[in-house]
Design a protein around this motif. Structure first.
Motif, short mmCIF file in Angstrom:
data_model
loop_
_atom_site.label_atom_id
_atom_site.label_comp_id
_atom_site.label_asym_id
_atom_site.label_seq_id
_atom_site.Cartn_x
_atom_site.Cartn_y
_atom_site.Cartn_z
N UNK A 294 119.30 48.76 109.87
CA UNK A 294 119.44 49.69 110.98
C UNK A 294 120.49 50.74 110.60
N UNK A 295 120.02 51.87 110.11
CA UNK A 295 120.88 52.96 109.64
C UNK A 295 122.12 52.43 108.94
N UNK A 296 123.31 52.94 109.28
CA UNK A 296 124.52 52.49 108.62
C UNK A 296 125.73 53.12 109.25
N UNK A 297 126.90 52.75 108.73
CA UNK A 297 128.16 53.13 109.35
C UNK A 297 128.77 54.38 108.72
N UNK A 298 129.78 54.91 109.39
CA UNK A 298 130.54 56.02 108.85
C UNK A 298 131.19 55.63 107.52
N UNK A 299 131.67 54.41 107.42
CA UNK A 299 132.29 53.95 106.18
C UNK A 299 131.29 53.97 105.03
N UNK A 300 130.03 53.64 105.31
CA UNK A 300 129.01 53.68 104.26
C UNK A 300 128.69 55.12 103.86
N UNK A 301 128.70 56.03 104.82
CA UNK A 301 128.50 57.44 104.49
C UNK A 301 129.63 57.94 103.60
N UNK A 302 130.85 57.52 103.87
CA UNK A 302 131.98 57.86 103.01
C UNK A 302 131.78 57.29 101.60
N UNK A 303 131.29 56.06 101.51
CA UNK A 303 131.05 55.43 100.21
C UNK A 303 129.98 56.18 99.43
N UNK A 304 128.95 56.64 100.13
CA UNK A 304 127.91 57.43 99.47
C UNK A 304 128.49 58.70 98.88
N UNK A 305 129.34 59.36 99.63
CA UNK A 305 129.95 60.58 99.13
C UNK A 305 130.76 60.31 97.86
N UNK A 306 131.42 59.15 97.80
CA UNK A 306 132.12 58.77 96.59
C UNK A 306 131.17 58.57 95.42
N UNK A 307 130.03 57.93 95.67
CA UNK A 307 129.03 57.74 94.62
C UNK A 307 128.47 59.07 94.15
N UNK A 308 128.21 59.97 95.08
CA UNK A 308 127.66 61.28 94.70
C UNK A 308 128.66 62.09 93.88
N UNK A 309 129.93 61.96 94.20
CA UNK A 309 130.94 62.66 93.41
C UNK A 309 131.04 62.08 92.00
N UNK A 310 130.83 60.77 91.87
CA UNK A 310 130.92 60.13 90.56
C UNK A 310 129.68 60.37 89.71
N UNK A 311 128.52 60.52 90.36
CA UNK A 311 127.25 60.74 89.65
C UNK A 311 126.58 61.99 90.24
N UNK A 312 127.18 63.16 90.05
CA UNK A 312 126.76 64.35 90.80
C UNK A 312 125.34 64.82 90.54
N UNK A 313 124.81 64.64 89.34
CA UNK A 313 123.47 65.15 89.06
C UNK A 313 122.39 64.12 89.34
N UNK A 314 122.59 62.88 88.90
CA UNK A 314 121.54 61.87 89.07
C UNK A 314 121.34 61.48 90.53
N UNK A 315 122.33 61.76 91.38
CA UNK A 315 122.20 61.40 92.80
C UNK A 315 122.04 62.62 93.71
N UNK A 316 121.82 63.78 93.14
CA UNK A 316 121.68 64.99 93.96
C UNK A 316 120.48 64.85 94.90
N UNK A 317 120.65 65.10 96.20
CA UNK A 317 119.53 64.96 97.14
C UNK A 317 118.34 65.83 96.74
N UNK A 318 117.14 65.25 96.90
CA UNK A 318 115.91 65.96 96.58
C UNK A 318 115.44 66.71 97.82
N UNK A 319 115.44 68.02 97.74
CA UNK A 319 115.00 68.87 98.87
C UNK A 319 113.61 69.41 98.55
N UNK A 320 112.66 69.09 99.40
CA UNK A 320 111.28 69.56 99.18
C UNK A 320 111.10 71.01 99.62
N UNK A 321 111.53 71.32 100.87
CA UNK A 321 111.31 72.66 101.40
C UNK A 321 112.34 72.97 102.47
N UNK A 322 112.77 74.21 102.53
CA UNK A 322 113.74 74.67 103.53
C UNK A 322 113.06 75.68 104.45
N UNK A 323 113.16 75.45 105.75
CA UNK A 323 112.60 76.34 106.77
C UNK A 323 113.75 77.06 107.47
#
Length: 350
Positions: A294-323
């Protein structure tokens, strides 16, 4: 402490549910900012399947009247309440989907404060948020990329990094190419796991192959994909399954997971019913852990941001289309078409 802000703002709302074509643009007065809140100029909003289900009137949870939809955003702090000390004007932020779920396990009140359903959402030019519900956006991400994180990325992270975290050497089965699935793929690979991915489209499988999937399976041309998963794992099965299909795929996921493996139940995109014992029996006989996520917590969102900073290219969000903001209804229609791979984003402000 404030920057220059308007007295009225534009937002979308649903006067009635039943179709995404009911989405209506309105102009409303900006309410007075509470002392414990910050006002955010919203730059980008991303869509979830939940947003589509709500618009169609199919969401099983509570939905407020005249709903301002959508739960995921990224924006810029433009005003600060009198009691807020942790933010300053100009900070780039996003809000957790469940604004009062800060850490720990879910509880009976977790779903009472989910943006875009139980409370009004973020498809607006400006919105106020409790100061405790926000996180700083990683520096290397655009607003559009950061808007992709709060629901889909947190859900995938909660699944794979939960009670039994995925680790190097594990085999992970990812179903489909939704945003949750792609984040799960990226997080699993960043952890050193081997990923097997499924889709009905060879073109979509080519994309996940480029993202690092070791093996891909087209479940239209290989309907017994569970047997193919067992073949690819030398009969052992995978350690984790990111299960987004639900009733129509759960039986095969149970067949594809190893003894004492983990099936993380996230969605119900495939509604083909199966006899209940076809799921219960293998769950018991293989000692499989079937866990609802069931979704997740603010602490987990913070942890994700740490992972993205450590692996900036391999974890870059995939954006299909912008409206554009004016094309919000078209963004919903595009999601309903299921042609996308990754996130659909609405750019609200430039």
């Amino acid at each position: 402490m404030t920057a220059q802000i308007p007295s009225t703002i534009r937002s979308y709302y649903f006067p009635t549910l039943g179709s995404h074509t009911n989405l209506t643009l309105q102009t409303i007065s900006l309410p007075e900012l509470k002392s414990n809140c910050v006002l955010v100029k919203i730059h980008a909003v991303s869509l979830q399947y939940r947003d589509l289900y709500i618009s169609l009137g199919r969401y099983p949870g509570k939905v407020v009247d005249n709903l301002v939809p959508c739960s995921d955003m990224a924006g810029e702090v433009v005003a600060i309440g009198a009691d807020v000390t942790q933010w300053k004007i100009g900070d780039r932020v996003s809000a957790n989907t469940t604004i009062d779920y800060l850490y720990g396990e879910v509880g009976p009140r977790t779903l009472e404060w989910v943006l875009g359903g139980e409370i009004h959402g973020v498809l607006a030019e400006y919105r106020d948020f409790p100061a405790h519900s926000l996180v700083t956006i990683p520096e290397h991400l655009s607003y559009e990329e950061a808007a992709a994180l709060p629901c889909a990325a947190v859900t995938a992270y909660n699944a794979l990094m939960g009670p039994k975290p995925v680790k190097a050497g594990d085999a992970v089965l990812i179903l489909g190419t939704s945003a949750v699935s792609l984040f799960g793929l990226q997080f699993a690979i960043a952890s050193g796991a081997t990923v097997i991915a499924t889709s009905s489209s060879d073109a979509k499988l080519a994309i996940v192959k480029k993202l690092g999937a070791a093996h891909t399976i087209n479940y239209n041309t290989t309907p017994d994909w569970d047997k193919e998963v067992l073949r690819l794992t030398d009969g052992r099965g995978v350690d984790h399954v990111l299960e987004v299909g639900g009733p129509g795929t759960l039986e095969k996921s149970m067949a594809a997971v190893r003894y004492a493996g983990h099936v993380h139940l996230i969605g119900f995109l495939s509604m083909t019913p199966v006899p209940l014992m076809n799921v219960i029996a293998p769950c018991l006989l293989k000692a499989v852990t079937l866990r609802g996520v069931l979704v997740g917590s603010l602490a987990q969102l913070e942890s994700i941001n740490g992972l993205l900073r450590a692996r900036p290219e391999s974890t870059r969000p995939v954006i299909d289309k912008v409206f554009s903001f004016e094309e919000a209804a078209e963004a919903y229609a595009y999601m309903e078409s299921q042609k996308h791979v990754g996130k659909i984003v609405i750019r609200v402000c430039t």
